[in-house]
Design a protein around this motif. Structure first.
Motif, PDB file in Angstrom:
ATOM      1  N   GLY A 240       0.813  -1.222   0.000  1.00 44.47           N
ATOM      2  CA  GLY A 240       0.000   0.000   0.000  1.00 44.47           C
ATOM      3  C   GLY A 240       0.842   1.265   0.000  1.00 44.47           C
ATOM      4  N   GLU A 241       2.060   1.183  -0.553  1.00 41.66           N
ATOM      5  CA  GLU A 241       2.912   2.370  -0.604  1.00 41.66           C
ATOM      6  C   GLU A 241       2.949   2.989  -1.996  1.00 41.66           C
ATOM      7  N   SER A 242       2.678   2.169  -3.003  1.00 39.49           N
ATOM      8  CA  SER A 242       2.683   2.716  -4.362  1.00 39.49           C
ATOM      9  C   SER A 242       1.455   2.218  -5.117  1.00 39.49           C
ATOM     10  N   THR A 243       1.141   2.915  -6.203  1.00 40.54           N
ATOM     11  CA  THR A 243      -0.002   2.498  -7.018  1.00 40.54           C
ATOM     12  C   THR A 243       0.399   2.449  -8.495  1.00 40.54           C
ATOM     13  N   PRO A 244       0.258   1.284  -9.132  1.00 47.15           N
ATOM     14  CA  PRO A 244       0.526   1.240 -10.568  1.00 47.15           C
ATOM     15  C   PRO A 244      -0.528   2.082 -11.287  1.00 47.15           C
ATOM     16  N   VAL A 245      -0.104   2.814 -12.314  1.00 48.18           N
ATOM     17  CA  VAL A 245      -1.035   3.700 -13.020  1.00 48.18           C
ATOM     18  C   VAL A 245      -1.112   3.288 -14.482  1.00 48.18           C
ATOM     19  N   MET A 246      -2.324   3.302 -15.046  1.00 45.05           N
ATOM     20  CA  MET A 246      -2.458   3.093 -16.489  1.00 45.05           C
ATOM     21  C   MET A 246      -3.454   4.086 -17.067  1.00 45.05           C
ATOM     22  N   PHE A 247      -3.355   4.301 -18.359  1.00 47.06           N
ATOM     23  CA  PHE A 247      -4.190   5.290 -19.047  1.00 47.06           C
ATOM     24  C   PHE A 247      -5.171   4.560 -19.948  1.00 47.06           C
ATOM     25  N   ALA A 248      -6.447   4.959 -19.895  1.00 45.80           N
ATOM     26  CA  ALA A 248      -7.457   4.184 -20.594  1.00 45.80           C
ATOM     27  C   ALA A 248      -8.588   5.057 -21.118  1.00 45.80           C
ATOM     28  N   SER A 249      -9.384   4.454 -21.974  1.00 50.80           N
ATOM     29  CA  SER A 249     -10.655   5.047 -22.365  1.00 50.80           C
ATOM     30  C   SER A 249     -11.681   3.927 -22.287  1.00 50.80           C
TER      31      SER A 249
END
Ligand code: G4P
Length: 521
Positions: A240-249
């Motif tokens: 719970g220290e980092s969050t993977p991020v992705m870009f979407a529609s």
């Protein structure tokens, strides 16, 4: 007969309008189309996929139901558990989040982190569940990706670690760079999101001349992120220290397959769980489950009552006779159901991570454990600090019996907290809420379901602290404070304001006055 495929059980948290319904539909469609090999569906069909589930929500206006949508993806079974959309129901959300192993935080690229996203995220943080961030609506103009990352880091204190990086800005979106493989995932705009996979993977060497400039910018961005220590780290994500991020529609179905792949690859599955006495139940042990939501009134024709359970360990077989930990009584499971849509289907088997609904489960309360084999009892779901208080009386004196039954039922479902004292008597309990919308739900349901209109009077309290019987005696007669007892036995001291609570605590150190977890607005 047991289905032992690996499970992924997650929830989507977002501010209204960020695209949760669109994403849910896209996920379900994607999973279904995958199973139906190659079929291409238009928007009409897309809507139908989960229409039952959505219809239930829409009919109720605000999302006060919670249900689970189950589908298979690759060799996994995925359970998507619905969360209430409004932060006034954060207590409800907290309960739902006790049933999932990870959460997807959906952010509107044009708006960034919005108040309810933040509230709901805080609930995730309290529960310590890993969060994957999806920046949605990337097909239209929005904020800069770096600005969004910065906002996440500043406001929720999680290190954002993008797994993909946009090629082309929001609104002129060409696809994403997969930061772990270096590939270009190219986006093809389609009309109304009709086809399911407008994305094509290609090695960097095959990027078209037309995309070369934006590709070079994306590569530069990716390298900067690496220098800035923003690469995915599985340990930090799970902690719970980092969050993977992705870009979407979600609307264009771009990123939906990527998200499903990520959930399978990175999100944790069900794991061993500790009981209140510290004993641990492994997923392969005897069957056990806990109740995270109780709901009635989904069908007005019969007084139905569904208790939603998350399977913690072992295999469920319909017909099993379990033990209800709170009472030690046997609990028959002849009427177990899968829990989405109005046309519920009976469920014959379930595995750890799955959600089952027990029909007419009058004895089951939120937080209860049911088990087979050796006794186990999971920790209760904590209540949040209420910040809004009303005294309630029957609007129609002649319907006092219905009033009492209704209040008792709503209390058991956890719709509001019900507080009582000898002084106030049973005719006018105090209802305590985290968010004021909870009172609207009570009003609505008392009128329609229990046929007993309710009258509220506002109380001037703002702060609740936990105390005990000695504290109740000691505080009697003090100004600006009243002690009441919750149905679970907890004594709550209600104060007119924070100042009065602090001064009372300071001047009376011998009185227990403990703050409760905050969840409200
Ligand atoms: P919610 O459940 O989180 O409240 O949001 P919902 O999916 O209903 O989406 C809210 C609006 O945002 C909808 O538009 C939806 O079409 C749009 N939307 C969702 N995802 C995307 C996306 O990736 N890109 C774009 N451009 N729009 C997106 P609406 O006009 O309110 O409804 P509708 O008429 O399109 O159904």
């Amino acid at each position: 007969m047991a289905d032992t495929r690996p499970r992924r059980t997650f929830a989507v948290i977002s501010h209204p309008d960020a695209g949760k319904s669109t994403l849910t539909e896209a996920l379900a469609l994607h999973a279904r189309v995958i199973t139906e090999a190659g079929a291409v569906h238009g928007k009409g069909d897309r809507r139908a996929t989960v229409s039952d589930w959505m219809a239930m929500e829409k009919a109720r206006g605000i999302s006060i139901t919670s249900a689970a949508l189950q589908f298979t993806y690759r060799d996994h079974v995925v359970n998507l558990v619905d969360t209430p959309g409004h932060s006034d129901f954060s207590e409800d959300t907290y309960r739902v989040l006790s049933a999932v192993d990870s959460a997807v935080m959906l952010v509107d690229a044009g708006k960034g982190l919005e108040p309810q996203t933040l509230k709901l995220f805080q609930v995730c943080a309290l529960r310590g569940i890993p969060v994957i961030t999806v920046i949605n609506k990337w097909d239209r103009p929005g904020l800069s990706p770096l600005g969004l990352l910065d906002e996440i880091e500043r406001q929720i204190k999680l290190r954002p670690t993008p797994l993909t990086w946009p090629v082309g800005e929001a609104g002129d979106f060409r696809g994403v760079l997969d930061r772990r493989t270096g590939e270009f995932i190219k986006y093809t705009r389609t009309a109304g999101g009709a086809t399911i996979a407008p994305e094509r993977r290609m090695p960097a060497a095959e990027v078209d001349a037309a995309d070369a400039e934006v590709w070079a910018e994306a590569v530069e961005g990716h390298e900067l992120l690496t220098l800035d220590d923003a690469d995915h780290d599985q340990k930090r994500f799970l902690a719970g220290e980092s969050t993977p991020v992705m870009f979407a529609s979600a609307l264009q179905n771009f990123g939906v397959a990527q998200l499903l792949d990520l959930l399978l690859e990175l999100a944790p599955g069900p794991s061993a769980t500790a009981g209140v006495d510290g004993s641990v139940r492994d997923v392969d042990d005897d069957f056990s489950a806990f109740i995270f939501k109780v709901q009635s009134g989904m069908n007005n024709a019969h007084r139905d009552r569904l208790a939603y359970a998350r399977v913690v360990s072992g295999q469920f077989e319909r017909g099993m006779v379990l033990t209800h930990a709170a009472t030690g009584r046997p609990f028959a499971t002849k009427y177990a159901q899968s829990v989405f849509g109005r046309d519920t289907a009976s469920v014959d088997h379930a595995s750890p991570g799955d959600i089952i609904g027990f029909v007419n489960a009058q004895a089951l309360r939120v937080g209860d454990t049911v088990y087979d084999g050796a006794p186990i009892e999971y920790p209760p779901v904590p209540s949040f600090a209420p910040e809004h208080f009303r005294s309630a009386t029957a609007g129609d004196i002649g319907r006092y019996k219905q009033f009492r039954r209704g209040i008792e039922q709503l209390d058991q479902e956890g719709v509001v907290q019900v507080l009582r004292s000898d002084l106030r008597g049973d005719q006018s309990p105090v209802l305590a809420a985290v968010g004021p919308l909870q009172f609207e739900v009570v009003e609505e349901r008392m009128k329609n379901e229990f046929n007993s209109p309710i009258k509220f009077s506002r109380l001037d309290y703002q702060v609740a602290r936990r105390t005990d019987a000695d504290g109740a005696t000691a505080l009697k007669g003090k100004r600006g404070v009243e002690v009441l007892q919750r149905t679970d036995g907890t004594h709550l001291a209600l104060f007119v304001d924070q100042w009065r609570a602090n001064v009372t605590a300071r001047d009376n150190p011998e009185i227990l006055l403990e703050a409760l977890p905050a969840g409200g607005s």
